[in-house]
Every structure is written in C-alpha cells, then in structure tokens.
Design an enzyme around this catalytic site. Structure first.
Site, PDB file in Angstrom:
ATOM      1  CG  HIS A 156      27.675  -4.161  19.675  1.00 24.33           C
ATOM      2  ND1 HIS A 156      27.488  -4.361  21.017  1.00 24.33           N
ATOM      3  CD2 HIS A 156      28.682  -5.007  19.336  1.00 24.33           C
ATOM      4  CE1 HIS A 156      28.320  -5.280  21.458  1.00 24.33           C
ATOM      5  NE2 HIS A 156      29.060  -5.691  20.464  1.00 24.33           N
ATOM      6  CD  GLU A 260      25.946  -7.541  19.705  1.00 23.48           C
ATOM      7  OE1 GLU A 260      26.713  -7.545  18.727  1.00 23.48           O
ATOM      8  OE2 GLU A 260      26.293  -7.964  20.834  1.00 23.48           O
TER       9      GLU A 260
HETATM   10  O1  TA6 Z   1      29.024  -8.510  19.411  1.00 21.10           O
HETATM   11  C1  TA6 Z   1      29.702  -9.366  20.301  1.00 21.10           C
HETATM   12  C2  TA6 Z   1      31.190  -9.116  20.152  1.00 21.10           C
HETATM   13  O2  TA6 Z   1      31.624  -9.389  18.838  1.00 21.10           O
HETATM   14  C3  TA6 Z   1      31.929  -9.951  21.181  1.00 21.10           C
HETATM   15  O3  TA6 Z   1      32.696 -10.967  20.576  1.00 21.10           O
HETATM   16  C4  TA6 Z   1      32.801  -8.924  21.910  1.00 21.10           C
HETATM   17  O4  TA6 Z   1      34.031  -8.782  21.249  1.00 21.10           O
HETATM   18  C5  TA6 Z   1      31.917  -7.685  21.772  1.00 21.10           C
HETATM   19  O5  TA6 Z   1      31.487  -7.732  20.431  1.00 21.10           O
HETATM   20  C6  TA6 Z   1      32.547  -6.392  22.174  1.00 21.10           C
HETATM   21  O6  TA6 Z   1      33.530  -6.025  21.253  1.00 21.10           O
HETATM   22  P1  TA6 Z   1      34.344  -4.651  21.572  1.00 21.10           P
HETATM   23  O7  TA6 Z   1      35.230  -4.446  20.375  1.00 21.10           O
HETATM   24  O8  TA6 Z   1      33.317  -3.580  21.735  1.00 21.10           O
HETATM   25  O9  TA6 Z   1      35.074  -4.899  22.864  1.00 21.10           O
END
Ligand code: TA6
Length: 286
Positions: A156, A260
């Site tokens: 991520h 990601e």
């Molecule tokens: O990767 C994008 C995502 O899935 C978004 O939908 C948002 O939720 C982000 O991840 C961050 O997630 P987190 O659990 O780190 O707040």
C-alpha cells in the site's frame, strides 16, 4: 552499505549520499525511503508510530484481506480492514546481504484476537533491498500447515509528489476498474491516465506490471510488480482526509498518491506445503 538495527526499526544505508530506507518492526512498514537525501514516501504528520495503529503512510502491508469485511468471506471477515500484517510486530530475521534485510511473521506473533479470527498456520518472509535509486520488496507466503488458506496481499505505497493535481498515473488506460467512490464497475477507462482533482479510489483487476507516475510528461516514479495482478489507485481528497484522525496536514493529500500493487480483486488460495511470492520494484527517477 550499512545495515543498522534499532530497537524499533532497521535502516539500510548506501552511505555517503544519504540514500537509505527505514523499516519499522511494527508492520514491517517501510517508513522512509530517501534517495540522495530526498524523501520518496509520504507519511502523515499525525501517523502513530508507537504500534497503537497502522502507520498512515510509507508502505503498509495489507494481508490477508484487503478492505473491510465484505460479509462473503467468513475466513477473513472477522479481521480488521486490510488484515493484521500492518498492525503487528514482526521479527527481524536479519541481513541477507549488504543491502537486504528480512522480517518474519507467524501465528506465534499474532495477538489472540487475530489468531482466533484467522486460525491458520502460516509463515511470512518480507524482504527489503535498497538499491541506488530503487527499492525492491517482496513477500513470501508459506503454508506449513494442513489447511489451505485464502489471502489478499497489497503493497500500500504512499508516494510523495509535489502536487497531485499535476500528476498522471500511466499504464492503466483503457482498462476496466471498480470505482470504490461511486461503488460502480467501469468498463473502460477512456482517459490515457489517472488524474486527480477529486477523491480517487479504484481497483484495476489484472493490470499491467509496469506503471508510471509522471508529472509534466516526466516519470517521477516507475513501479514494476511481479506476481501481483491488481493495482489500486487512491487519493482521499478533502473530505476523507478530514475524516481520518491520523491524517495531517489535512491538505497533505495534495502531496501524495497511492499506487498499490497486489492481489485484491480475488483471493489467492495457498495449499498445504506450498508457498507464494510476489513483490514490487519502485524506482525514483531523479
Ligand atoms: O487502498 C485504498 C484503500 O482501500 C481506500 O479505500 C482507503 O480505505 C485506504 O485504503 C486506507 O485504508 P486505511 O484502513 O489505511 O484507512
């Protein structure tokens, strides 16, 4: 090349020109990646770094599930959003060579709530290698147990950019994606790049392995994925940034973009006595 182990992290340094990477033992989260003294990753100024919650920024590792509970995958639906890997302490396994370190995670390191929610025998080996202008990261997932298990995985990555409104993410054009903002499947991305002037949260299934993050036609970063068939592109924009207590400064979404790479659209199933490996090479085009 030097590798230095601190109480809470490991740092690999290439020496004189201030090229280095710092990985927190918590979540095996890449917290900082500097190339010639310039930080390449975005981390929120309000991110917790004490292990109380996942780091907001850097490169958190999503495993064994992506996203919130969906209600249709009992084996992982009791886990928190994005699974547990980014929210537990990993073991520093040591230095593989002069510029490579490894971290390990197994059931014995999971808090009881996670071990109960996902009662499988597994071994994760996370490898980080620092090169002159790139970072090579891979995850080896092993199933030493007697039960097959399903998993998602996602690197991520929060890339630091000067101004996201000037950025293009290229390599995904004409592809179908799921738009999480609109909760809608889009048949084909008609534009030649992903651009940003509002919240963007897209899951591209079966995406190319090579993606470029460009500004004014010049690549800022290139991303090359191996054995990771999906790509997520995310920028929270104003409202979501406001809503995240660990997001600071609130305007910081202008200085980041998440590109990601992972396996998130479907689950990988790992049979007993088998393993899976996938990874990314991210390059700073300085
Ligand atoms: O990767 C994008 C995502 O899935 C978004 O939908 C948002 O939720 C982000 O991840 C961050 O997630 P987190 O659990 O780190 O707040």
């Amino acid at each position: 090349m030097t590798v230095t182990a601190f109480d809470d992290s490991v740092e690999i340094s290439l020496g004189s020109n201030d090229t280095k990477v710092k990985i927190l033992n918590f979540g095996a989260t890449v917290l900082s990646w500097k190339v010639a003294g310039k930080e390449q990753l975005w981390v929120s100024e309000a991110s917790k770094l004490d292990g109380s919650r996942a780091v907001r920024g850097g490169i958190p590792l999503v495993f064994p599930r992506f996203g919130p509970a969906s209600g249709n995958h009992p084996a992982t639906d009791k886990l928190p959003q994005h699974g547990f890997a980014r929210s537990v302490h990993w073991e520093v396994l040591g230095q593989v060579d002069e510029n490579t370190v490894q971290f390990g995670l197994g059931p014995e390191q999971l808090p009881a709530e996670f071990a109960k929610a996902w009662p499988y025998d597994f071994t994760l080996i996370y490898t980080v290698q620092l090169l002159e202008k790139s970072l090579k990261i891979s995850l080896d997932v092993k199933n030493p147990g007697t039960q097959a298990f399903d998993f998602n995985v996602l690197f991520h990555t929060y890339f630091s950019v000067p101004e996201v409104e000037k950025i293009k993410v290229q390599g995904l054009s004409k592809l179908a994606y799921f738009d999480k903002v609109a909760s809608a499947q889009v048949a084909s991305d008609s534009s030649d790049a992903v651009t940003f002037n509002q919240e963007v949260d897209r899951v591209y299934k079966k995406s190319p392995a090579h993606i470029e993050i460009t500004q004014d036609g010049e690549p800022l970063y290139t991303v090359d994925a191996s054995n990771l068939k999906d790509t997520v592109v995310w920028n929270p924009w104003t409202q979501k940034a406001e809503e995240m207590s660990d997001w600071a400064p609130k305007s910081g979404f202008h200085q980041m973009v998440c590109v990601e790479n992972g396996v998130v659209a479907d689950f990988n199933t790992l049979q007993p006595d088998s393993s899976w490996v996938g990874g990314i090479v991210i390059k700073a085009n300085m």
